[in-house]
Design a protein around this motif. Structure first.
Motif, mmCIF file in Angstrom:
data_model
loop_
_atom_site.group_PDB
_atom_site.id
_atom_site.type_symbol
_atom_site.label_atom_id
_atom_site.label_comp_id
_atom_site.label_asym_id
_atom_site.label_seq_id
_atom_site.Cartn_x
_atom_site.Cartn_y
_atom_site.Cartn_z
ATOM 1 N N UNK A 159 0.821 -1.208 0.000
ATOM 2 C CA UNK A 159 0.000 0.000 0.000
ATOM 3 C C UNK A 159 0.854 1.256 0.000
ATOM 4 N N UNK A 160 2.045 1.175 0.619
ATOM 5 C CA UNK A 160 2.949 2.314 0.705
ATOM 6 C C UNK A 160 4.357 1.867 0.347
ATOM 7 N N UNK A 161 5.173 2.775 -0.166
ATOM 8 C CA UNK A 161 6.574 2.433 -0.427
ATOM 9 C C UNK A 161 7.358 2.295 0.864
ATOM 10 N N UNK B 105 5.249 6.419 -5.946
ATOM 11 C CA UNK B 105 4.133 7.236 -6.411
ATOM 12 C C UNK B 105 4.467 8.709 -6.245
ATOM 13 N N UNK B 106 3.592 9.598 -6.740
ATOM 14 C CA UNK B 106 3.838 11.032 -6.578
ATOM 15 C C UNK B 106 4.021 11.411 -5.113
ATOM 16 N N UNK C 21 -0.501 10.903 -13.157
ATOM 17 C CA UNK C 21 0.432 10.657 -12.062
ATOM 18 C C UNK C 21 1.869 10.623 -12.558
ATOM 19 N N UNK C 22 2.066 10.074 -13.742
ATOM 20 C CA UNK C 22 3.403 10.097 -14.359
ATOM 21 C C UNK C 22 3.838 11.540 -14.556
ATOM 22 N N UNK C 23 2.912 12.372 -15.029
ATOM 23 C CA UNK C 23 3.209 13.791 -15.211
ATOM 24 C C UNK C 23 3.580 14.467 -13.909
ATOM 25 N N UNK C 24 2.888 14.125 -12.823
ATOM 26 C CA UNK C 24 3.194 14.723 -11.528
ATOM 27 C C UNK C 24 4.619 14.390 -11.093
ATOM 28 N N UNK C 25 5.039 13.141 -11.302
ATOM 29 C CA UNK C 25 6.394 12.760 -10.910
ATOM 30 C C UNK C 25 7.423 13.438 -11.820
ATOM 31 N N UNK C 26 7.097 13.582 -13.091
ATOM 32 C CA UNK C 26 7.993 14.333 -13.973
ATOM 33 C C UNK C 26 8.180 15.755 -13.466
#
Length: 283
Positions: A200-202, A236-237, A260-265
């Motif tokens: 659920x979490x990293x 995740x972000x 979400x990919x965009x947020x991490x970018x």
């Protein structure tokens, strides 16, 4: 942090390069994959600062998607990856050789993922064959490593368990390269604690940063302290800005939503200062 340039990775020209990648595993069908790849391309196109090469995005779809993915991603800074490879050309039914992947435009290949090790019986010897074959084909091996179980200090604290994890991972790197540290210099390492994959979490940012610090110390004996080491395992972000000494993120299901990919970018661009640079250039 100074990092060598791995084979086959375009734009790896600065010591602060951050990698942001995602694998679809087998979650998406063909039509959904096409849609998703188009959405990811739009996320990247909306961020012209990526052209500077300080943040390197990569995408790893399933094998049948590779030709279509190469067309969708053409002309963008996104590197195309594959989820696995065989160890040679020839009579290996069902395998996909690195030389064929290279023809398809694949720039990096995931090798040694925990699922491959556990469910398909891939041992150190097989992983070493694949790493060598990928490197020989001019494809960057994205070597997945990580300890099986969480130590007592894997939460908010760190210490001996992070150091033990680093020693275990160092052994995996050494086994995957046969102790050939020149070959190791062309890897990108994906540090994925097995216990964090699908959780659920990293793993905590403190633990990850400490484990990577210890790993860099051991690799530094061979002049590889600056090797790209990215974190995966329910990434995740919001995670990237909390990490120290980590070269990026290897995302999973959280990035199956392209936004979400965009947020991490954006987080990666902010880390490198590329957002501000782009604004200054436009102004």
């Amino acid at each position: 942090m100074t990092q060598p340039s791995p084979a086959g990775t375009a734009g790896h020209t600065t010591p602060e390069t951050i990698y942001v990648g995602v694998s679809t595993k087998m979650y998406l069908g063909y039509k959904d994959s096409l849609r998703w790849l188009g959405e990811l391309r739009r996320e990247v196109d909306a961020r012209p600062a990526l052209d500077a090469g300080r943040v390197v995005p990569f995408v790893i779809p399933s094998f049948p998607m590779l030709p279509a993915a190469a067309e969708i991603l053409a002309g963008s800074p996104i590197l195309l990856g594959a989820q696995d490879c065989g160890w040679a050309d020839g009579p290996w039914t069902g395998e996909v050789s690195p030389s064929l992947l290279s023809e398809l435009g694949v720039r990096l290949v995931e090798i040694g993922h925990a699922e491959r090790r556990r469910h398909f019986g891939e041992d150190d010897a097989m992983i070493a064959l694949k790493v060598k074959a990928a490197d020989d084909a001019g494809i960057t091996p994205l070597l997945c490593v990580g300890e099986e179980t969480a130590g007592p200090a894997s939460g908010t604290e760190s210490g001996s368990s992070a150091e033990a994890a680093a020693s275990f991972v160092y052994g995996q790197v050494k086994a995957a390269t046969g102790g050939d540290w020149e070959l190791a210099s062309r890897l990108v390492i994906a540090y994925e604690p097995v216990w964090a994959i699908g959780a659920a979490e990293p793993a905590s940012a403190y633990y990850v940063s400490d484990a990577v610090k210890h790993l860099r110390g051991q690799l530094g004996v061979h002049g590889l302290a600056g090797l790209p080491i990215i974190y995966g395992g329910s990434a995740k972000p919001g995670l990237l800005p909390t990490l120290d000494g980590v070269s990026g993120l290897f995302l999973g299901r959280f990035a199956h939503e392209a936004a979400n990919f965009g947020k991490v970018l954006d987080e990666a661009l902010a880390e490198t200062g590329a957002h501000g640079m782009a604004r200054n250039e436009q102004g």
